[in-house]
Design a protein around this motif. Structure first.
Motif, short mmCIF file in Angstrom:
data_model
loop_
_atom_site.label_atom_id
_atom_site.label_comp_id
_atom_site.label_asym_id
_atom_site.label_seq_id
_atom_site.Cartn_x
_atom_site.Cartn_y
_atom_site.Cartn_z
N VAL A 47 0.86 -1.19 0.00
CA VAL A 47 -0.01 -0.08 -0.13
C VAL A 47 0.80 1.19 0.12
O VAL A 47 0.70 2.33 -0.75
CB VAL A 47 -1.10 0.09 1.26
N ILE A 52 -2.10 3.79 -6.18
CA ILE A 52 -3.72 3.74 -6.27
C ILE A 52 -3.89 2.67 -5.48
O ILE A 52 -3.38 1.46 -5.59
CB ILE A 52 -4.23 3.59 -7.75
N ILE A 53 -5.10 2.42 -4.60
CA ILE A 53 -5.77 1.29 -4.03
C ILE A 53 -6.78 0.94 -4.15
O ILE A 53 -7.72 2.20 -4.43
CB ILE A 53 -5.27 1.26 -2.49
N ILE A 55 -10.33 -0.85 -3.02
CA ILE A 55 -10.94 -1.54 -2.07
C ILE A 55 -12.32 -2.18 -2.39
O ILE A 55 -13.10 -1.38 -3.04
CB ILE A 55 -11.46 -0.81 -0.72
N MET A 90 -0.43 8.72 3.37
CA MET A 90 -1.39 8.22 2.39
C MET A 90 -1.98 9.41 1.69
O MET A 90 -2.71 9.16 0.44
CB MET A 90 -2.46 7.39 3.16
N LYS A 93 -1.86 9.65 -2.42
CA LYS A 93 -2.43 8.37 -2.98
C LYS A 93 -3.95 8.37 -3.38
O LYS A 93 -4.70 9.19 -2.63
CB LYS A 93 -2.04 7.24 -2.11
N ALA A 95 -7.79 6.29 -4.00
CA ALA A 95 -8.35 5.25 -3.61
C ALA A 95 -9.80 5.07 -4.37
O ALA A 95 -10.34 6.10 -4.72
CB ALA A 95 -8.90 5.36 -2.14
N VAL A 97 -13.17 2.34 -4.87
CA VAL A 97 -14.24 1.39 -4.27
C VAL A 97 -14.83 0.65 -5.37
O VAL A 97 -15.48 1.10 -6.17
CB VAL A 97 -15.06 2.15 -3.16
N LEU A 117 -11.47 6.15 4.14
CA LEU A 117 -10.21 6.43 3.18
C LEU A 117 -9.72 8.17 3.05
O LEU A 117 -8.56 8.38 2.99
CB LEU A 117 -10.45 5.89 1.95
N PHE A 122 -6.42 9.45 1.63
CA PHE A 122 -6.55 9.19 0.36
C PHE A 122 -7.44 10.33 -0.58
O PHE A 122 -8.33 10.88 0.19
CB PHE A 122 -7.04 7.95 0.01
N ILE A 124 -10.21 10.79 -3.59
CA ILE A 124 -11.14 10.10 -4.26
C ILE A 124 -11.32 10.76 -5.73
O ILE A 124 -11.61 12.09 -5.58
CB ILE A 124 -12.24 10.15 -3.35
N CYS A 129 -16.23 5.07 -8.08
CA CYS A 129 -16.73 3.68 -7.51
C CYS A 129 -17.52 3.12 -8.51
O CYS A 129 -17.99 3.82 -9.61
CB CYS A 129 -17.57 3.86 -6.26
#
Length: 180
Positions: A47, A52-53, A55, A90, A93, A95, A97, A117, A122, A124, A129
């Motif tokens: 991570v 980019i992560i 979830i 973080m 970065k 995130a 979803v 997040l 993070f 968005i 999403c």
């Protein structure tokens, strides 16, 4: 669904690794390393190295899975982890979803995850999403679909493109250092 998001990220030029957290022993707690047998430190390193992560979670009883909640709790440890300029690690970065389930609640799950997040640092992306809800109380799962519905495929592609764009932008123009 995570595989579809990752495929779209690949089309946007993003290198990736898909990690199924359910396959790891992630100990409960809010520290970076909870000790003997905890496999979170291995995931955490990935991570920290990622731009980019994603979830991706099923909906269980109107909520994200317990594994997803555990991941959020472990990410909570990063709130006090900063770089040399005082910026939480973080920040800078991105995130994304994705949510799947046979019951309503995708918007609530996404909202809960986005808020957590974002609290952790993070960013968005716009329309960051994607989700699929099958008919309530039925047995059809996303993985059982013969093909992904066009609206879901389009939404997934948009989320991935926007995440890739935001990650590239943050690489070039990082958030400013925090004031002392």
């Amino acid at each position: 669904m995570a595989e579809h998001v990752v495929a779209e990220l690949s089309k946007a030029g993003v290198e990736h690794e898909l990690i199924r957290c359910v396959d790891y022993n992630i100990a409960p707690g809010v520290d970076a390393d909870m000790g003997d047998g905890d496999e979170w430190p291995e995931i955490r390193r990935k991570v920290l190295d990622a731009d980019i992560i994603l979830i991706s979670t099923p909906i269980w009883l109107g909520h994200p899975s317990s594994v997803t909640q555990r991941v959020l709790e472990r990410l909570d440890a990063e709130l006090s982890n900063t770089d040399d300029s005082g910026v939480p690690v973080m920040v800078n970065k991105v995130a994304l979803v994705s949510v799947v389930g046979n019951e309503d609640g995708a918007h609530k799950v996404v909202a809960d995850l986005f808020q957590a997040l974002n609290d952790i640092g993070f960013s968005i992306p716009a329309q960051g999403c994607t989700y699929w809800n099958g008919p309530a109380m039925e047995s059809t799962n996303y993985e059982d679909l013969d093909e992904v519905p066009e609206q879901i495929a389009s939404t997934t592609a948009t989320a991935a493109r926007n995440a890739a764009h935001l990650a590239r932008t943050l690489k070039e123009r990082r958030y400013p250092p925090y004031a002392s």
